[in-house]
Design a protein around this motif. Structure first.
Motif, mmCIF file in Angstrom:
data_model
loop_
_atom_site.group_PDB
_atom_site.id
_atom_site.type_symbol
_atom_site.label_atom_id
_atom_site.label_comp_id
_atom_site.label_asym_id
_atom_site.label_seq_id
_atom_site.Cartn_x
_atom_site.Cartn_y
_atom_site.Cartn_z
ATOM 1 N N TYR A 55 -0.273 -8.631 -2.876
ATOM 2 C CA TYR A 55 -0.530 -8.652 -1.430
ATOM 3 C C TYR A 55 -0.317 -10.062 -0.871
ATOM 4 N N VAL A 88 -7.793 -5.141 1.266
ATOM 5 C CA VAL A 88 -7.365 -4.466 0.034
ATOM 6 C C VAL A 88 -8.568 -3.763 -0.612
ATOM 7 N N THR A 140 0.840 -1.208 0.000
ATOM 8 C CA THR A 140 0.000 0.000 0.000
ATOM 9 C C THR A 140 0.872 1.254 0.000
ATOM 10 N N LEU A 143 2.651 1.583 -3.430
ATOM 11 C CA LEU A 143 1.722 2.023 -4.483
ATOM 12 C C LEU A 143 1.360 3.497 -4.305
ATOM 13 N N LEU A 195 -3.170 -7.500 -8.457
ATOM 14 C CA LEU A 195 -3.063 -6.725 -7.217
ATOM 15 C C LEU A 195 -3.154 -7.664 -5.999
ATOM 16 N N GLU A 196 -4.110 -8.579 -6.043
ATOM 17 C CA GLU A 196 -4.236 -9.536 -4.931
ATOM 18 C C GLU A 196 -2.962 -10.375 -4.807
ATOM 19 N N THR A 245 -1.835 2.222 -8.050
ATOM 20 C CA THR A 245 -2.342 0.877 -8.321
ATOM 21 C C THR A 245 -2.616 0.702 -9.808
ATOM 22 N N MET A 264 -0.115 -1.760 -11.854
ATOM 23 C CA MET A 264 -0.750 -3.017 -12.261
ATOM 24 C C MET A 264 -0.884 -3.118 -13.783
ATOM 25 N N THR A 286 -9.836 -4.217 -15.342
ATOM 26 C CA THR A 286 -10.363 -4.898 -14.163
ATOM 27 C C THR A 286 -11.513 -5.816 -14.547
#
Lengths: 474, 162
Positions: free
Chosen positions: A183, A198, A11, A14, A179-180, A47, A51, A286
């Protein structure tokens, strides 16, 4: 501790990357107060860009490992900061400054509501980080893909092309799973309860971003009202906690549409156009559902500009469209090369005969979607409709009102079209997807409220000023 | 969710009042105060519901929490967790059902929980077979076969190259 650190580290990186980008574009000023005010927008911008770059690298077989992630964040952030050194940046403290300028009554009312909203968000975080992702698509599509991307060095073709995994919609773009995966890698475990944080961070970032963007043109009540309407929207209670991609897609789409509309009304702010294209590309990366809306918004913007004979503006817009196309191309090329197809029969979906044959699906679809809009957005869409009508009637920000109205109709129409051409039964479509797919329209409504609310605020303020000036100097 | 319409409504009323009245006369202050009370009630209502969800989750065991998604769609999650312990990671797995075709819920949940093992539609190429609701004997696997592990009647796993 490792899980908390695994949430904080990406976080922060980013956000720093996004902050550099915002400074490079001239959107955020220097100094800690400006950085704090812009942190929400910075997180979402960071992000989006990181990404999008990571997704492109993935299609080349390069995994977004933690060291590479840090390098990409560094390049984006430092690159932006270097660009910013050449710019003269104002001391913009964004929404923080408007709070200090507001009269005491506003401050008390707004502070009370903001405390309520903050408490609600904290409770949401406490509740959802106890529950592993348990809604079907949350684990079967999005978390699964995140786990796959975190487990392999590169894009494991088998999972994304084999028929055994067709159920996870292999053609869906990879921004959210990527993104996941970052993390997951940072946490060192597939903790799908923690991954809810998130989604929470994305929402909080969006609220901060709305405040930052709106504060530039409106007083505290206008941006605070918009931010609070979002926090208390029913989709936060429901859809956000499903860990589906619809809310993240909506966040990017809403910001992109807001900034694009602002550019059509203040075209000298080319930074708004640049940032809008970043967010629109992120939205279309997305979820596939966002692609027609993104294209529609860009077309509507070009029509708005061309209709007023401001043809010189079509050039920066074309550059922005080219940027969006370049950002989306890697995944589209990869799926094309690997023969990965979606469920929707897109070719037949444009055939008049096929559309006519399935026209009987339209009334039930429209009715189902209209019923879902208040269930997901609460008062958001009605408030936006009132503002659009008021803007069209009064002439305040009429151009922006037209832009939002047409873009929302395009978003709604694209959903109706996808339901219409789908091979799945209409009953199944409505029962499983109607509540989610209307979120695009809800987020366009949020953008409209932020923009038009600010415009009316300025209008009210100028009228009050004129009134007091007349009283003092009749 | 209905609780949340109250604070949203309060925000709209306060926003309109703030826009229209720069100095906030007494009536506007009274209206704003009343609306704030409504907002507090609505927001707290939502908080209470969320906290009760949290309390429910906290009461569950770790395995119940992990398997919640599968249990919600009727999957025999205890078997899947058992299979997860038996089948080594990074092996390929084919899931067989009693009826032709797939039980999508069981298939997707099994594939999810068995990850990083990968699933395949071609049982002849899989390292392991998962029998979900189907007797191994009906598919040519005898109970005495080496590598066959039975969880319950109709629920078993078998190593293909035993």
């Amino acid at each position: 501790v490792k899980i908390v650190a695994g949430l904080i580290l990406p976080t922060v990186l980013l956000t720093l990357a996004g902050l550099g980008l915002l400074q490079g574009l001239g959107v955020a000023g220097r100094g800690p107060r400006s950085a704090l005010a812009a942190s929400g927008l910075a997180y979402l911008a960071g992000t989006s860009v990181v990404m999008l770059v990571g997704g492109a690298l993935l299609t080349l077989g390069i995994a977004l490992t933690l060291p590479l992630f840090a390098v990409v964040c560094g390049v984006v952030g430092i690159g932006g900061a270097v660009l910013a050194r050449r710019r003269v940046l104002g001391p913009s403290a964004g929404w923080l400054a408007t709070v200090r300028r507001a009269p005491l009554g506003y401050r008390i009312a707004t502070a009370s509501l903001l405390v309520l909203a903050a408490a609600y968000l904290v409770v949401w975080l406490l509740a959802f980080t106890e529950m592993p992702v348990h809604d079907w698509d949350g684990w079967s599509i999005w978390a699964r893909k995140g786990m796959i991307l975190a487990s392999f060095d590169g894009l494991p073709t088998r999972f994304f092309t084999d028929g055994a995994y067709r159920f996870m919609h292999q053609d869906y773009p990879l921004l959210l799973p990527l993104l996941e995966s970052v993390y997951f890698r940072a946490m060192g475990t597939f903790d799908t309860a923690a991954i809810n944080a998130v989604f929470w961070l994305l929402l909080v970032g969006f609220v901060g971003a709305l405040a930052f963007v709106s504060a530039a043109v409106s007083r505290v009540w206008a941006w605070a009202a918009c931010a609070l309407l979002v926090v208390f929207a029913p989709f936060v209670y429901g859809a956000l906690g499903t860990a589906y991609a619809d809310v993240p897609m909506g966040l990017f789409l809403g910001l992109g549409v807001l900034l694009l509309a602002r550019w059509t009304t203040s075209p000298s702010r080319s930074r708004d156009l640049a940032l809008a294209c970043v967010f629109l590309a992120a939205a279309a990366s997305t979820k596939n559902d966002a692609l027609p809306v993104v294209l529609g918004a860009l077309v509507v913007a070009s029509v708005v500009v061309a209709r007023e004979r401001r043809f010189a503006l079509l050039r920066p817009l074309a550059v922005g469209v080219a940027g969006v196309v370049v950002a989306l191309a890697p995944w589209r090329i990869w799926t094309g090369v690997n023969g990965v197809h979606g469920d929707l029969p897109l070719g037949r979906g444009l055939h008049p005969g096929y559309l006519l044959e399935r026209a009987d699906r339209i009334p039930a679809t429209v009715w189902a979607l209209i019923k879902e809009i208040p269930r997901q957005g609460g008062w958001l869409v009605p408030a936006a409709v009132v503002l659009v009508i008021a803007a069209l009637a009064s002439g305040v920000a009429r151009r922006a009102a037209v832009f939002y109205a047409v873009t929302a109709v395009v978003a709604f129409g694209s959903v109706v079209w996808s339901f219409m051409i789908s091979r799945a039964s209409l009953h199944w479509q409505i029962s499983t997807a109607a509540s989610r797919v209307v979120l695009g329209v809800v987020f366009i409504a949020i953008a409209a409220i932020a923009h038009l609310g600010g415009a009316f605020d300025s209008w009210f303020a100028s009228r009050a000023f004129a009134h007091s000036a007349t009283e003092e100097h009749p | 969710v209905a609780w949340l319409l109250l604070p949203q409504f309060a925000v709209l009323v306060l926003g309109a009042a703030a826009a229209a009245n720069r100095r906030w006369p007494r009536r506007a202050v009274a209206a704003a105060s009343a609306t704030l009370v409504v907002a507090v009630a609505g927001s707290l209502g939502a908080d209470v519901r969320l906290l009760s969800h949290r309390a429910e989750s906290v009461r569950l065991t770790s395995e119940q929490r992990t398997s919640r998604g599968g249990a919600a769609i009727g999957v025999r999650v205890a078997f899947v967790e058992w299979a997860r312990r038996v089948i080594p990671p990074r092996k390929s797995v084919a899931v067989l059902f009693r009826l032709p075709g797939r039980n999508e819920a069981a298939y997707q949940w099994t594939a999810y929980r068995l990850f990083p093992r990968s699933v395949t539609d071609d049982a002849t190429r899989a390292d392991w077979i998962v029998f979900y609701g189907v007797e191994p004997a009906s598919r040519g696997y005898f109970t005495a076969a080496p590598g066959l592990r039975v969880f319950a009647p109709g629920f078993a796993v078998a190593r293909r190259h035993a």
